[in-house]
Write a protein that holds these residues in place. Structure first.
Motif, PDB file in Angstrom:
ATOM      1  N   GLU A 162      50.314   5.908  37.378  1.00  0.00           N
ATOM      2  CA  GLU A 162      51.213   6.766  38.136  1.00  0.00           C
ATOM      3  C   GLU A 162      52.663   6.268  38.018  1.00  0.00           C
ATOM      4  OE1 GLU A 162      50.335   9.569  39.629  1.00  0.00           O
ATOM      5  OE2 GLU A 162      48.245   9.283  39.025  1.00  0.00           O
ATOM      6  N   ARG A 163      53.611   7.160  38.184  1.00  0.00           N
ATOM      7  CA  ARG A 163      55.048   6.856  38.153  1.00  0.00           C
ATOM      8  C   ARG A 163      55.456   6.091  36.894  1.00  0.00           C
ATOM      9  NH1 ARG A 163      58.370   7.999  41.854  1.00  0.00           N
ATOM     10  NH2 ARG A 163      59.795   6.290  41.345  1.00  0.00           N
ATOM     11  N   ARG A 164      54.886   6.525  35.787  1.00  0.00           N
ATOM     12  CA  ARG A 164      55.256   5.911  34.512  1.00  0.00           C
ATOM     13  C   ARG A 164      55.764   6.942  33.517  1.00  0.00           C
ATOM     14  NH1 ARG A 164      55.013   2.450  37.562  1.00  0.00           N
ATOM     15  NH2 ARG A 164      53.929   0.448  37.472  1.00  0.00           N
ATOM     16  N   LEU A 165      55.770   8.235  33.907  1.00  0.00           N
ATOM     17  CA  LEU A 165      56.294   9.267  33.023  1.00  0.00           C
ATOM     18  C   LEU A 165      56.926  10.366  33.862  1.00  0.00           C
ATOM     19  CD1 LEU A 165      54.637  10.617  29.796  1.00  0.00           C
ATOM     20  CD2 LEU A 165      55.975  12.101  31.266  1.00  0.00           C
ATOM     21  N   PHE A 166      58.171  10.678  33.534  1.00  0.00           N
ATOM     22  CA  PHE A 166      58.941  11.666  34.276  1.00  0.00           C
ATOM     23  C   PHE A 166      59.597  12.635  33.293  1.00  0.00           C
ATOM     24  CE2 PHE A 166      59.000   7.531  36.286  1.00  0.00           C
ATOM     25  CZ  PHE A 166      58.593   7.788  37.593  1.00  0.00           C
ATOM     26  N   LYS A 167      59.529  13.915  33.607  1.00  0.00           N
ATOM     27  CA  LYS A 167      60.185  14.927  32.771  1.00  0.00           C
ATOM     28  C   LYS A 167      61.309  15.572  33.580  1.00  0.00           C
ATOM     29  CE  LYS A 167      56.653  17.586  31.813  1.00  0.00           C
ATOM     30  NZ  LYS A 167      55.881  18.664  31.132  1.00  0.00           N
ATOM     31  N   ARG A 168      62.419  15.859  32.895  1.00  0.00           N
ATOM     32  CA  ARG A 168      63.548  16.511  33.551  1.00  0.00           C
ATOM     33  C   ARG A 168      64.564  16.926  32.483  1.00  0.00           C
ATOM     34  NH1 ARG A 168      64.510  12.627  37.784  1.00  0.00           N
ATOM     35  NH2 ARG A 168      66.524  13.554  38.314  1.00  0.00           N
ATOM     36  N   ASP A 169      65.665  17.498  32.894  1.00  0.00           N
ATOM     37  CA  ASP A 169      66.726  17.877  31.953  1.00  0.00           C
ATOM     38  C   ASP A 169      67.704  16.714  31.823  1.00  0.00           C
ATOM     39  OD1 ASP A 169      68.639  19.062  30.401  1.00  0.00           O
ATOM     40  OD2 ASP A 169      69.235  20.577  31.869  1.00  0.00           O
ATOM     41  N   PHE A 170      67.307  15.714  31.054  1.00  0.00           N
ATOM     42  CA  PHE A 170      68.130  14.515  30.899  1.00  0.00           C
ATOM     43  C   PHE A 170      69.505  14.844  30.326  1.00  0.00           C
ATOM     44  CE2 PHE A 170      63.694  13.031  30.504  1.00  0.00           C
ATOM     45  CZ  PHE A 170      63.667  12.077  31.500  1.00  0.00           C
ATOM     46  N   ALA A 171      69.540  15.645  29.263  1.00  0.00           N
ATOM     47  CA  ALA A 171      70.816  15.955  28.614  1.00  0.00           C
ATOM     48  C   ALA A 171      71.735  16.732  29.546  1.00  0.00           C
ATOM     49  CB  ALA A 171      70.573  16.751  27.333  1.00  0.00           C
ATOM     50  N   GLY A 172      71.181  17.669  30.290  1.00  0.00           N
ATOM     51  CA  GLY A 172      71.990  18.432  31.234  1.00  0.00           C
ATOM     52  C   GLY A 172      72.598  17.550  32.299  1.00  0.00           C
ATOM     53  N   GLU A 173      71.809  16.583  32.768  1.00  0.00           N
ATOM     54  CA  GLU A 173      72.314  15.652  33.778  1.00  0.00           C
ATOM     55  C   GLU A 173      73.427  14.776  33.213  1.00  0.00           C
ATOM     56  OE1 GLU A 173      68.101  15.388  36.273  1.00  0.00           O
ATOM     57  OE2 GLU A 173      68.861  13.614  35.248  1.00  0.00           O
ATOM     58  N   ILE A 174      73.262  14.367  31.946  1.00  0.00           N
ATOM     59  CA  ILE A 174      74.296  13.554  31.303  1.00  0.00           C
ATOM     60  C   ILE A 174      75.600  14.344  31.191  1.00  0.00           C
ATOM     61  CG2 ILE A 174      75.007  12.518  29.103  1.00  0.00           C
ATOM     62  CD1 ILE A 174      72.050  11.664  28.745  1.00  0.00           C
ATOM     63  N   MET A 175      75.509  15.587  30.750  1.00  0.00           N
ATOM     64  CA  MET A 175      76.725  16.389  30.581  1.00  0.00           C
ATOM     65  C   MET A 175      77.371  16.736  31.916  1.00  0.00           C
ATOM     66  SD  MET A 175      75.885  18.819  27.265  1.00  0.00           S
ATOM     67  CE  MET A 175      74.235  19.331  27.783  1.00  0.00           C
ATOM     68  N   ASP A 176      76.566  16.923  32.956  1.00  0.00           N
ATOM     69  CA  ASP A 176      77.123  17.163  34.290  1.00  0.00           C
ATOM     70  C   ASP A 176      77.871  15.937  34.797  1.00  0.00           C
ATOM     71  OD1 ASP A 176      76.147  19.724  34.393  1.00  0.00           O
ATOM     72  OD2 ASP A 176      74.395  19.225  35.614  1.00  0.00           O
ATOM     73  N   ARG A 177      77.307  14.756  34.535  1.00  0.00           N
ATOM     74  CA  ARG A 177      77.901  13.516  35.026  1.00  0.00           C
ATOM     75  C   ARG A 177      79.090  13.088  34.174  1.00  0.00           C
ATOM     76  NH1 ARG A 177      76.356   9.376  38.447  1.00  0.00           N
ATOM     77  NH2 ARG A 177      76.961   7.254  37.845  1.00  0.00           N
ATOM     78  N   HIS A 178      79.042  13.440  32.888  1.00  0.00           N
ATOM     79  CA  HIS A 178      80.101  13.028  31.942  1.00  0.00           C
ATOM     80  C   HIS A 178      80.624  14.264  31.214  1.00  0.00           C
ATOM     81  CE1 HIS A 178      79.495   8.678  32.383  1.00  0.00           C
ATOM     82  NE2 HIS A 178      78.216   8.977  32.507  1.00  0.00           N
ATOM     83  N   PRO A 179      81.607  14.953  31.770  1.00  0.00           N
ATOM     84  CA  PRO A 179      82.134  16.187  31.179  1.00  0.00           C
ATOM     85  C   PRO A 179      82.686  16.026  29.763  1.00  0.00           C
ATOM     86  CG  PRO A 179      82.852  15.968  33.457  1.00  0.00           C
ATOM     87  CD  PRO A 179      82.225  14.663  33.086  1.00  0.00           C
ATOM     88  N   ALA A 180      82.958  14.790  29.348  1.00  0.00           N
ATOM     89  CA  ALA A 180      83.446  14.583  27.977  1.00  0.00           C
ATOM     90  C   ALA A 180      82.351  14.822  26.943  1.00  0.00           C
ATOM     91  CB  ALA A 180      83.993  13.162  27.821  1.00  0.00           C
ATOM     92  N   MET A 181      81.087  14.857  27.373  1.00  0.00           N
ATOM     93  CA  MET A 181      79.977  15.068  26.451  1.00  0.00           C
ATOM     94  C   MET A 181      79.688  16.565  26.329  1.00  0.00           C
ATOM     95  SD  MET A 181      79.548  11.960  25.692  1.00  0.00           S
ATOM     96  CE  MET A 181      78.221  12.228  24.505  1.00  0.00           C
ATOM     97  N   HIS A 182      79.697  17.046  25.079  1.00  0.00           N
ATOM     98  CA  HIS A 182      79.485  18.469  24.814  1.00  0.00           C
ATOM     99  C   HIS A 182      78.286  18.654  23.886  1.00  0.00           C
ATOM    100  CE1 HIS A 182      83.383  19.829  26.537  1.00  0.00           C
ATOM    101  NE2 HIS A 182      83.724  18.592  26.239  1.00  0.00           N
ATOM    102  N   LEU A 183      77.523  19.699  24.126  1.00  0.00           N
ATOM    103  CA  LEU A 183      76.329  19.965  23.331  1.00  0.00           C
ATOM    104  C   LEU A 183      76.698  20.456  21.937  1.00  0.00           C
ATOM    105  CD1 LEU A 183      73.200  20.092  23.445  1.00  0.00           C
ATOM    106  CD2 LEU A 183      73.442  22.489  24.109  1.00  0.00           C
ATOM    107  N   CYS A 184      76.155  19.795  20.914  1.00  0.00           N
ATOM    108  CA  CYS A 184      76.373  20.196  19.517  1.00  0.00           C
ATOM    109  C   CYS A 184      75.185  20.992  18.976  1.00  0.00           C
ATOM    110  CB  CYS A 184      76.544  18.973  18.622  1.00  0.00           C
ATOM    111  SG  CYS A 184      78.070  18.083  18.833  1.00  0.00           S
ATOM    112  N   ASP A 185      73.982  20.528  19.324  1.00  0.00           N
ATOM    113  CA  ASP A 185      72.779  21.123  18.750  1.00  0.00           C
ATOM    114  C   ASP A 185      71.582  20.692  19.598  1.00  0.00           C
ATOM    115  OD1 ASP A 185      71.259  22.610  17.017  1.00  0.00           O
ATOM    116  OD2 ASP A 185      71.576  21.324  15.270  1.00  0.00           O
ATOM    117  N   TYR A 186      70.485  21.415  19.459  1.00  0.00           N
ATOM    118  CA  TYR A 186      69.265  21.040  20.173  1.00  0.00           C
ATOM    119  C   TYR A 186      68.068  21.677  19.472  1.00  0.00           C
ATOM    120  CZ  TYR A 186      69.542  25.736  22.226  1.00  0.00           C
ATOM    121  OH  TYR A 186      69.623  27.091  22.393  1.00  0.00           O
ATOM    122  N   GLY A 187      66.886  21.164  19.760  1.00  0.00           N
ATOM    123  CA  GLY A 187      65.689  21.703  19.126  1.00  0.00           C
ATOM    124  C   GLY A 187      64.422  21.111  19.729  1.00  0.00           C
TER     125      GLY A 187
END
Length: 209
Positions: A162-187
């Motif tokens: 238990e509590r060893r695997l978590f799923k979430r929108d990691f990239a979205g959280e990073i970009m929200d916290r650091h506005p200098a980061m912009h999405l280039c591509d995804y897949g």
């Protein structure tokens, strides 16, 4: 390393026997082939990179692929498991291997590419903001995050633990916290891909602007 040397249970888990067992399940020619295909797609928008830092590099299967795709790339790594570190030193220069927790790593330089793949999902959610800051701080230009995605944070059992695997929108959280980061591509890469399977990974390439 003793359990009490780590700030979270998840760190102790991966530094110990389970992390060592992980090595046996995650190596081989098929994985290398899949990684070559993966990175050729995920990093296509970069036009090539000359330096890379991988967080949670394990024995270097990702870095092996990058070394083949970008000959001459200067690769570094942060890895918590001792056995993995010993093998990692055969893939990249030992001076570039940092045997420590991501939570203890303080960037002293930037790298054209910072990579984290299948690692954030195993970290205590409480420490993620600190980890995001470290990833962005080390990224000179690009940050590639490849993890399990879910629009809503969720914890699921991982191999009976238990509590060893978590799923979430990691990239979205990073970009929200650091506005200098912009999405280039995804897949997305499917585990039943007939030629180059990966473990249902969703990847996001971000650029610092």
């Amino acid at each position: 390393m003793e359990h009490n040397k780590f700030a979270t249970d998840q760190e102790a888990f991966w530094a110990g026997e389970f992390g060592t067992q992980y090595i046996e399940r995650n190596q081989g020619d098929q994985l290398l082939a899949s990684n070559l295909d993966f990175f050729s797609k995920a990093l296509r928008q970069t036009g090539g990179v000359s330096s890379c830092l991988e967080f949670g590099a394990n024995i270097g299967m990702n870095l092996k692929a990058l070394n083949l795709l970008f000959p001459g790339i200067e690769s570094s790594a942060v890895e918590i498991n001792n056995e993995a570190v010993q093998q990692l030193g055969k893939v990249i220069p030992t001076a570039n291997v940092h045997h420590q927790s991501i939570l203890d790593y303080v960037p002293t330089q930037t790298f054209e590419l910072v990579l984290i793949k299948g690692v954030l999902i195993h970290m205590d959610p409480d420490v993620l903001p600190e980890v995001y800051d470290t990833l962005v701080g080390a990224a000179g230009r690009y940050l590639l995050v490849a993890e399990y995605y879910d629009p809503t944070p969720v914890a699921i059992p991982y191999r009976g633990h238990e509590r060893r695997l978590f799923k979430r929108d990691f990239a979205g959280e990073i970009m929200d916290r650091h506005p200098a980061m912009h999405l280039c591509d995804y897949g997305f890469v499917y585990h039943r891909d007939p030629l180059f399977p990966q473990d249902d990974i969703t990847w996001f390439l971000m650029e610092k602007r």
